[in-house]
Motif scaffolding. Structure first.
Motif, PDB file in Angstrom:
ATOM      1  N   GLY A  55       0.774  -1.236   0.000  1.00  0.00           N
ATOM      2  CA  GLY A  55       0.000   0.000   0.000  1.00  0.00           C
ATOM      3  C   GLY A  55       0.806   1.287   0.000  1.00  0.00           C
ATOM      4  O   GLY A  55       0.251   2.369   0.182  1.00  0.00           O
ATOM      5  N   CYS A  56       2.100   1.201  -0.203  1.00  0.00           N
ATOM      6  CA  CYS A  56       2.931   2.410  -0.196  1.00  0.00           C
ATOM      7  C   CYS A  56       2.551   3.376  -1.322  1.00  0.00           C
ATOM      8  O   CYS A  56       2.139   2.954  -2.398  1.00  0.00           O
ATOM      9  N   LEU A  57       2.701   4.660  -1.033  1.00  0.00           N
ATOM     10  CA  LEU A  57       2.372   5.711  -2.004  1.00  0.00           C
ATOM     11  C   LEU A  57       3.602   6.371  -2.602  1.00  0.00           C
ATOM     12  O   LEU A  57       3.523   6.996  -3.659  1.00  0.00           O
ATOM     13  N   PHE A  58       4.727   6.269  -1.944  1.00  0.00           N
ATOM     14  CA  PHE A  58       5.932   6.980  -2.368  1.00  0.00           C
ATOM     15  C   PHE A  58       7.107   6.017  -2.465  1.00  0.00           C
ATOM     16  O   PHE A  58       7.146   5.000  -1.776  1.00  0.00           O
ATOM     17  N   TYR A  59       8.053   6.367  -3.328  1.00  0.00           N
ATOM     18  CA  TYR A  59       9.274   5.566  -3.436  1.00  0.00           C
ATOM     19  C   TYR A  59      10.417   6.450  -3.912  1.00  0.00           C
ATOM     20  O   TYR A  59      10.201   7.526  -4.464  1.00  0.00           O
ATOM     21  N   TYR A  60      11.618   5.998  -3.675  1.00  0.00           N
ATOM     22  CA  TYR A  60      12.800   6.683  -4.191  1.00  0.00           C
ATOM     23  C   TYR A  60      13.981   5.724  -4.194  1.00  0.00           C
ATOM     24  O   TYR A  60      13.967   4.695  -3.524  1.00  0.00           O
ATOM     25  N   ASN A  61      14.980   6.069  -4.966  1.00  0.00           N
ATOM     26  CA  ASN A  61      16.235   5.331  -4.992  1.00  0.00           C
ATOM     27  C   ASN A  61      17.221   6.143  -4.158  1.00  0.00           C
ATOM     28  O   ASN A  61      17.615   7.231  -4.563  1.00  0.00           O
ATOM     29  N   PRO A  62      17.635   5.654  -2.997  1.00  0.00           N
ATOM     30  CA  PRO A  62      18.509   6.434  -2.128  1.00  0.00           C
ATOM     31  C   PRO A  62      19.868   6.766  -2.735  1.00  0.00           C
ATOM     32  O   PRO A  62      20.507   7.727  -2.330  1.00  0.00           O
ATOM     33  N   ARG A  63      20.282   6.002  -3.731  1.00  0.00           N
ATOM     34  CA  ARG A  63      21.576   6.282  -4.369  1.00  0.00           C
ATOM     35  C   ARG A  63      21.500   7.403  -5.403  1.00  0.00           C
ATOM     36  O   ARG A  63      22.501   8.040  -5.687  1.00  0.00           O
ATOM     37  N   THR A  64      20.315   7.639  -5.951  1.00  0.00           N
ATOM     38  CA  THR A  64      20.218   8.635  -7.013  1.00  0.00           C
ATOM     39  C   THR A  64      19.265   9.782  -6.693  1.00  0.00           C
ATOM     40  O   THR A  64      19.258  10.781  -7.397  1.00  0.00           O
ATOM     41  N   ALA A  65      18.469   9.651  -5.649  1.00  0.00           N
ATOM     42  CA  ALA A  65      17.468  10.678  -5.336  1.00  0.00           C
ATOM     43  C   ALA A  65      18.131  12.002  -4.962  1.00  0.00           C
ATOM     44  O   ALA A  65      19.116  12.027  -4.228  1.00  0.00           O
ATOM     45  N   VAL A  85      13.307   2.386  -2.123  1.00  0.00           N
ATOM     46  CA  VAL A  85      12.671   2.398  -0.810  1.00  0.00           C
ATOM     47  C   VAL A  85      11.239   2.876  -1.023  1.00  0.00           C
ATOM     48  O   VAL A  85      11.011   3.925  -1.621  1.00  0.00           O
ATOM     49  N   PHE A  86      10.276   2.106  -0.527  1.00  0.00           N
ATOM     50  CA  PHE A  86       8.861   2.449  -0.635  1.00  0.00           C
ATOM     51  C   PHE A  86       8.334   2.843   0.727  1.00  0.00           C
ATOM     52  O   PHE A  86       8.704   2.247   1.744  1.00  0.00           O
ATOM     53  N   MET A  87       7.454   3.867   0.755  1.00  0.00           N
ATOM     54  CA  MET A  87       6.914   4.383   2.018  1.00  0.00           C
ATOM     55  C   MET A  87       5.430   4.681   1.878  1.00  0.00           C
ATOM     56  O   MET A  87       4.973   5.016   0.798  1.00  0.00           O
ATOM     57  N   LYS A  88       4.748   4.613   3.006  1.00  0.00           N
ATOM     58  CA  LYS A  88       3.312   4.979   3.008  1.00  0.00           C
ATOM     59  C   LYS A  88       3.149   6.449   3.166  1.00  0.00           C
ATOM     60  O   LYS A  88       3.994   7.183   3.497  1.00  0.00           O
TER      61      LYS A  88
END
Length: 88
Positions: A55-65, A85-88
């Motif tokens: 159910g996560c709404l957000f994500y990012y790549n910690p190496r490139t974000a 990384v996916f987050m609610k």
């Protein structure tokens, strides 16, 4: 698909995907590349309801974000899938 279900986001899949600054693959033009079989399978899985993010709404790549907002966002649950990384 989770954003499509959420009242925080637009009401159509196209509007969710094309929302300004929502997805770097749209901003960078990768969305217009020809999808491979793996892409089609992932899209079909998502449409059929498979959600490995819970159910996560957000994500990012910690190496490139580059967005501090994503890196500083506090989330009760974080799920790591591959390089993202996916987050609610």
């Amino acid at each position: 698909m989770n954003r499509l279900k959420s009242p925080l986001f637009p009401n159509t899949l196209k509007e969710v995907i094309m929302q300004p600054y929502a997805f770097t693959c749209v901003q960078g033009g990768q969305i217009y590349l020809t999808p491979d079989v793996e892409c089609y399978r992932a899209a079909l899985d998502a449409v059929m309801g498979y959600d490995p993010t819970g159910g996560c709404l957000f994500y990012y790549n910690p190496r490139t974000a580059t967005s501090r907002w994503m890196k500083e966002r506090k989330a009760a649950s974080r799920i790591v899938i591959g390089n993202h990384v996916f987050m609610k």
